[in-house]
Scaffold this active site. Structure first.
Site, mmCIF file in Angstrom:
data_model
loop_
_atom_site.group_PDB
_atom_site.id
_atom_site.type_symbol
_atom_site.label_atom_id
_atom_site.label_comp_id
_atom_site.label_asym_id
_atom_site.label_seq_id
_atom_site.Cartn_x
_atom_site.Cartn_y
_atom_site.Cartn_z
ATOM 1 N NE ARG A 165 54.768 -17.998 -85.170
ATOM 2 C CZ ARG A 165 55.799 -17.283 -84.786
ATOM 3 N NH1 ARG A 165 56.956 -17.387 -85.432
ATOM 4 N NH2 ARG A 165 55.714 -16.465 -83.757
ATOM 5 C CB CYS B 211 49.058 -21.871 -86.423
ATOM 6 S SG CYS B 211 48.927 -22.890 -84.947
#
Length: 639
Positions: free
Chosen positions: A59, A2
């Protein structure tokens, strides 16, 4: 995998005016699947003031695709909060160990495992981890913020701070969005880049007061009173000679590599392999098929448009042997770079070395288009296996220090035959190691052909020397100092320097930014602590053959897994692009860009433009400094 960011401000109007969600969009390419921003109020018990700590997260879902994987993540007692970029490949093994100790897990994520590993073992947990990471942990009981980065710097982390503020992020351009005025450029970093091509070799960036956390380091901030904490080491490579036979060492390396491939295959989304046709990427692809014969294997390859630098022959050998589905990319001309150059420079964040980085950028774009989210690649293998040219000067010095000049003379003859070069090449490499710049310059002026391959002009006429002197710039390359404790182990000493500063940090930066530009997770299975620690414990003659061929033990470890035609390769190409052809054909276009660019204090633009014809003379080797000036000019305009 991420993107993360964090900021600490006093609880006042300045903090309230920051639109974090808007800023977060600038790194959404690192994690398009989900995002979250959390604010925490921190009270100073001494003066009753309040600060706001913000954690932000985008994410890319790879393991546990459910909402359980969203961050920040809390410990059960709410004392610890973590944001984490990376993957912990041995998280299942660590999880079992923690469950025995009584820990209960709510999710199937590696993030939660890392969090409780920190709760249980603190910094010691990092040496237990096999993976890549850059993370921040807030300890609300001690009012401490800890930033940590993996041993090799696979995942990035940048930060700046002053007496009241801390900001950190996965990408440098993101931090600039918090600045009320443009940050001053780092003149020494610019000089090192222009003249030597050096970057990512220390904790400094191209901006003053913005730093990168070094590989294998951590930093701890006391949020009650922000002082000037130093980066501290949690791991560094060391040489520890072990007595082990060559046969046993070969078996051990084979086992370690296959185990690394096995755990690097853990994923809840499709994955593929970057295949150049060299030994390293071929070993990864072959090991995947060796471990899982029935697995459908997809490979992605950049194919150079010029036959002399194309590795398509070797790519085809591996794909045929493994019955793999091959995806190939060719870049035909400079116009393709011209179309993508702004986005490439923006995503890289800082200036970089050459157009081969564009080949990687385009390859990851193709990976994205084919629907893959995880890629295995061979980055780091040359640095840990004594690859490239086999560190000729260092190996020669080791032989002199242990076996004498006759053995070194014999080695030089064999090396020249293996690498099709002059006998004196190894001795010239040794001279560069041993002599100061003054002596080397004297030798060059006396006999310039002797050191022509290694000579560096520290003060080219197109730099503004008077300006640089006022800035107290060091007009010399930071050479690695030979350490007495590494006597007889000069190759491994050079490997350590390559891992920590000379080569690997820049290469990993290129891979991270190129892959994340297209929301792809790049995994590098050669770079694990078990593998690297083991290789640094072996005798140098296990790493480099008597005739100067690098990766000796790895070649033998892969017998029966990788095609013999690949293992017997003696050349090294990599993602080579026809730079010289591109620059010669587009000289006028490049000249126009440089002429229209704003002046840079460090450079004398008029003299540089006068030298342009010489730099891209088709009869001479390409002077890559012209690319560095072009790259910096465009970067300085875009960022």
């Amino acid at each position: 995998m991420c993107g993360i960011f964090g900021s600490l401000y006093n609880d006042n109007e300045d903090n309230k005016n920051i639109d974090y969600s808007k800023i977060l969009n600038s790194i959404v390419h690192r994690g398009p699947d989900d995002q979250l921003i959390k604010n925490y109020t921190i009270s100073n018990k001494e003066n009753l003031s309040k600060k706001i700590l913000t954690f932000g997260f985008v994410r890319l879902s790879i393991i546990d695709l459910s909402k359980d994987g969203c961050q920040p993540m809390y410990s059960n007692d709410k004392r610890y909060r973590i944001i984490f970029n990376g993957e912990i490949y041995n998280y299942l093994e660590i999880k079992k160990e923690l469950e025995i100790k009584g820990y209960f897990f709510k999710t199937k994520t590696d993030t939660e495992v890392l969090l409780y590993a920190w709760v249980e073992w603190g910094l010691k947990c990092l040496k237990k981890v096999v993976g890549m990471f850059a993370f921040a942990i807030f300890d609300s009981k001690k009012n401490k913020l800890i930033l940590a980065r993996d041993a090799f710097g696979i995942k990035p982390l940048f930060y700046y701070y002053d007496k009241t503020t801390i900001n950190f992020s996965s990408e440098l351009p993101f931090l600039l969005k918090f600045k009320k005025k443009k940050e001053n450029l780092n003149t020494q970093a610019i000089y090192d880049y222009f003249v030597y091509g050096d970057y990512d070799h220390n904790n400094e960036t191209f901006y003053n007061n913005i730093y990168q956390l070094l590989p294998g380091h951590f930093i701890s901030f006391n949020l009650d009173c922000i002082k000037s904490p130093k980066q501290r080491i949690w791991w560094k490579p060391n040489i520890e000679d072990k007595k082990i036979s060559y046969i046993d060492a070969t078996k051990k390396l084979r086992s370690l590599f296959l185990e690394s491939i096995k755990i690097h295959l853990r994923s809840d989304v499709p994955l593929g392999v970057l295949l150049s046709g060299g030994i390293d990427s071929s070993a990864i692809a072959s090991a995947v098929k060796f471990l899982n014969p029935k697995q459908e294997l997809h490979t992605f390859s950049y194919i150079a448009s010029e036959d002399k630098i194309s590795e398509e022959k070797y790519v085809d050998i591996i794909n045929k042997d493994l019955n793999a589905t091959s995806h190939k990319l060719k870049i035909q001309d400079f116009d393709e770079i011209d179309k993508d150059i702004d986005d490439l420079i923006l995503k890289q964040g800082e200036p970089f070395g050459g157009t081969s980085i564009y080949a990687g950028y385009r390859l990851y774009k193709m990976v994205k288009e084919k629907g893959f989210k995880v890629i295995l690649e061979g980055q780091g293998a040359d640095e840990i296996l004594a690859g490239y040219s086999g560190y000729p000067g260092q190996r020669l010095l080791s032989l002199i220090e242990t076996k004498g000049f006759l053995k070194a003379h014999d080695y030089s003859k064999k090396y020249a035959k293996t690498h099709h070069c002059n006998y004196f090449f190894t001795w010239k490499s040794l001279a560069v190691l041993l002599f100061s710049d003054k002596i080397l310059n004297f030798i060059y002026k006396l006999k310039n052909y002797f050191l022509n391959d290694f000579y560096i002009n520290h003060e080219p006429e197109w730099i503004n020397k008077n300006y640089l002197k006022k800035k107290f710039i060091k007009f010399k390359k930071n050479k690695n100092i030979l350490n007495k404790k590494y006597k007889g182990n000069r190759v491994k000493e050079a490997m350590i320097n390559s891992i920590t500063r000379n080569n690997l940090p820049a290469l990993l930066r290129h891979s991270d930014r190129n892959s994340m530009a297209f929301s792809i997770e790049s995994r590098v299975p050669f770079l694990t602590l078990p593998i690297v620690n083991f290789l640094l414990s072996l005798p140098e003659e296990y790493l480099i053959s008597d005739d100067g061929l690098g990766k000796k033990i790895f070649r033998d470890a892969m017998r029966g897994i990788v095609s013999e035609e690949i293992l017997n390769r003696k050349d090294k190409i990599g993602f080579a692009t026809p730079e010289k052809k591109w620059f010669v054909e587009n000289k006028e276009k490049i000249k126009k860009i440089l002429m229209e660019s704003k002046n840079i204090a460090i450079l004398n633009k008029d003299k540089l433009l006068k030298n342009l014809d010489n730099m891209v003379d088709p009869k001479k080797p390409l002077d890559l400094r012209i690319w560095r000036y072009l790259n910096f000019t465009l970067w300085n305009k875009i960022i």
